[in-house]
Design an enzyme around this catalytic site. Structure first.
Site, mmCIF file in Angstrom:
data_model
loop_
_atom_site.group_PDB
_atom_site.id
_atom_site.type_symbol
_atom_site.label_atom_id
_atom_site.label_comp_id
_atom_site.label_asym_id
_atom_site.label_seq_id
_atom_site.Cartn_x
_atom_site.Cartn_y
_atom_site.Cartn_z
ATOM 1 N N ASN A 27 27.557 24.899 8.788
ATOM 2 C CA ASN A 27 26.352 24.536 9.538
ATOM 3 C C ASN A 27 26.411 25.186 10.931
ATOM 4 O O ASN A 27 27.270 24.861 11.743
ATOM 5 C CB ASN A 27 26.284 23.006 9.636
ATOM 6 N N GLY B 241 24.397 24.970 13.456
ATOM 7 C CA GLY B 241 24.101 24.047 14.559
ATOM 8 C C GLY B 241 25.355 23.321 15.014
ATOM 9 O O GLY B 241 25.654 23.235 16.218
ATOM 10 N N ASP C 276 31.899 15.400 9.034
ATOM 11 C CA ASP C 276 30.849 14.889 8.160
ATOM 12 C C ASP C 276 29.970 13.994 9.012
ATOM 13 O O ASP C 276 30.463 13.107 9.718
ATOM 14 C CB ASP C 276 31.395 14.135 6.946
ATOM 15 N N SER C 277 28.699 14.275 8.981
ATOM 16 C CA SER C 277 27.796 13.568 9.877
ATOM 17 C C SER C 277 26.479 13.309 9.182
ATOM 18 O O SER C 277 26.229 13.820 8.088
ATOM 19 C CB SER C 277 27.595 14.387 11.164
ATOM 20 N N PHE D 227 19.243 20.871 16.008
ATOM 21 C CA PHE D 227 19.066 21.237 14.599
ATOM 22 C C PHE D 227 18.786 19.959 13.799
ATOM 23 O O PHE D 227 18.743 18.856 14.367
ATOM 24 C CB PHE D 227 20.301 21.987 14.062
ATOM 25 N N TYR E 84 17.734 16.723 12.169
ATOM 26 C CA TYR E 84 16.771 15.652 12.447
ATOM 27 C C TYR E 84 16.490 15.469 13.942
ATOM 28 O O TYR E 84 15.797 14.524 14.321
ATOM 29 C CB TYR E 84 17.292 14.328 11.850
ATOM 30 N N ASP E 85 17.007 16.356 14.786
ATOM 31 C CA ASP E 85 16.864 16.183 16.238
ATOM 32 C C ASP E 85 15.410 15.991 16.709
ATOM 33 O O ASP E 85 15.172 15.168 17.598
ATOM 34 C CB ASP E 85 17.511 17.353 16.990
ATOM 35 N N LYS F 272 22.840 17.107 25.301
ATOM 36 C CA LYS F 272 23.182 16.635 23.945
ATOM 37 C C LYS F 272 24.707 16.543 23.824
ATOM 38 O O LYS F 272 25.231 15.596 23.241
ATOM 39 C CB LYS F 272 22.609 17.560 22.863
ATOM 40 N N HIS G 8 26.620 11.880 18.911
ATOM 41 C CA HIS G 8 27.658 11.372 18.014
ATOM 42 C C HIS G 8 28.838 12.343 17.948
ATOM 43 O O HIS G 8 29.986 11.945 17.947
ATOM 44 C CB HIS G 8 27.049 11.138 16.632
HETATM 45 P P1 ITT Z 1 28.984 21.339 6.469
HETATM 46 O O1 ITT Z 1 29.260 20.340 5.361
HETATM 47 O O2 ITT Z 1 29.262 22.748 6.034
HETATM 48 O O3 ITT Z 1 29.636 20.976 7.760
HETATM 49 P P2 ITT Z 1 26.296 20.226 6.338
HETATM 50 O O4 ITT Z 1 25.022 20.527 7.068
HETATM 51 O O5 ITT Z 1 26.215 20.133 4.825
HETATM 52 O O6 ITT Z 1 27.398 21.328 6.771
HETATM 53 P P3 ITT Z 1 26.942 17.423 6.450
HETATM 54 O O7 ITT Z 1 27.204 17.286 4.998
HETATM 55 O O8 ITT Z 1 27.862 16.727 7.403
HETATM 56 O O9 ITT Z 1 26.939 18.928 6.930
HETATM 57 O O10 ITT Z 1 25.451 16.956 6.690
HETATM 58 C C1 ITT Z 1 25.054 16.565 7.933
HETATM 59 C C2 ITT Z 1 23.531 16.567 8.008
HETATM 60 O O11 ITT Z 1 23.144 15.526 8.911
HETATM 61 C C3 ITT Z 1 23.040 17.871 8.624
HETATM 62 O O12 ITT Z 1 22.731 18.836 7.628
HETATM 63 C C4 ITT Z 1 21.819 17.405 9.406
HETATM 64 O O13 ITT Z 1 20.718 17.313 8.557
HETATM 65 C C5 ITT Z 1 22.211 15.997 9.834
HETATM 66 N N1 ITT Z 1 22.834 16.044 11.178
HETATM 67 C C6 ITT Z 1 24.157 15.935 11.505
HETATM 68 N N2 ITT Z 1 24.348 16.062 12.823
HETATM 69 C C7 ITT Z 1 23.132 16.271 13.358
HETATM 70 C C8 ITT Z 1 22.669 16.495 14.661
HETATM 71 O O14 ITT Z 1 23.496 16.599 15.688
HETATM 72 N N3 ITT Z 1 21.357 16.651 14.831
HETATM 73 C C9 ITT Z 1 20.492 16.586 13.811
HETATM 74 N N4 ITT Z 1 20.835 16.403 12.536
HETATM 75 C C10 ITT Z 1 22.159 16.235 12.305
#
Ligand code: ITT
Length: 198
Positions: free
Chosen positions: A10, A12, A70-71, A152, A154-155, A175, A180
């Protein structure tokens, strides 16, 4: 200098980590730097489970210290959804616009006082000596319309009451003070520093 892989695809997240970790004596490597394009299936049902799963898989692939994130977004009126499925909401492969539209649609009838939500980030760092796991949370509300173009995911819908702005209207510096991911990194830093200077 200690090398650590940041195991995310990701961009972002990667951008934010560069700012959040810039004061540590670590050479951070991206998966792109190592020419790793493999994706790891996130089969766990908790942020911690998936962070550890990703960190372990990429540590095995790279043979290096590895940090995974994981977020996601947990929405009170949706009983915590989309949660660990945030990247795959409302279905795998959805564009950012489709994700934002789906969220607005699900909350169409929910009044402002019941639109509470949290961004959650769990970081897992695997090293030969210790595995570190930390969590950061940022509380906010789901706005009724999109605002802002930074950040990026849902911001544009995540309203931060303290700043009277959505996360996508904040500067990247701001930010990186309140998110988080910032909270989790601040918790990780002293533990990582102790590993670097035992
Ligand atoms: P990696 O697993 O490769 O790290 P991913 O995008 O699939 O990339 P996650 O499985 O952790 O990562 O999904 C997290 C999602 O949550 C991410 O794609 C966003 O849609 C959202 N997200 C996480 N942090 C965010 C942030 O700071 N701002 C906005 N949306 C966020």
């Amino acid at each position: 200098m200690q090398e650590i892989v940041i195991a995310t695809h990701n961009r972002g997240k990667m951008r934010e980590f560069a700012g959040l970790f810039k004061d540590l004596p670590v050479k951070w490597l991206s998966l792109a730097d190592l020419d790793i394009h493999a994706d790891v299936e996130e089969t766990e049902t908790t942020f911690e489970g998936n962070a550890l799963l990703k960190a372990k898989a990429y540590a095995k692939l790279t043979g290096r210290w590895t940090l995974a994130d994981d977020s996601g977004l947990t929405v009170d009126a949706l009983n915590g959804r989309p949660g660990v499925y945030s990247a795959r909401y409302p279905q795998p492969g959805a564009t950012q616009q489709e994700q934002l539209d789906a969220l607005l649609g699900e909350l169409a009838d929910v009044p402002m006082e019941r639109r509470g939500a949290q961004f959650v980030c769990v970081l897992a760092l695997l090293t030969p000596n210790a595995d570190l796991v930390v969590e950061g949370v940022c509380k906010g509300e789901i706005a009724t319309e999109l605002a802002g173009t930074d950040g990026f995911g849902y911001d544009p819908l995540f309203y931060v009451p303290s700043d009277d702005k959505t996360m996508a209207e904040l500067t990247s510096a701001r930010k990186n003070e309140i998110s988080h991911r910032a909270v989790a990194v601040q918790k990780l830093k002293p533990q990582l520093a102790a590993l670097l200077n035992p």
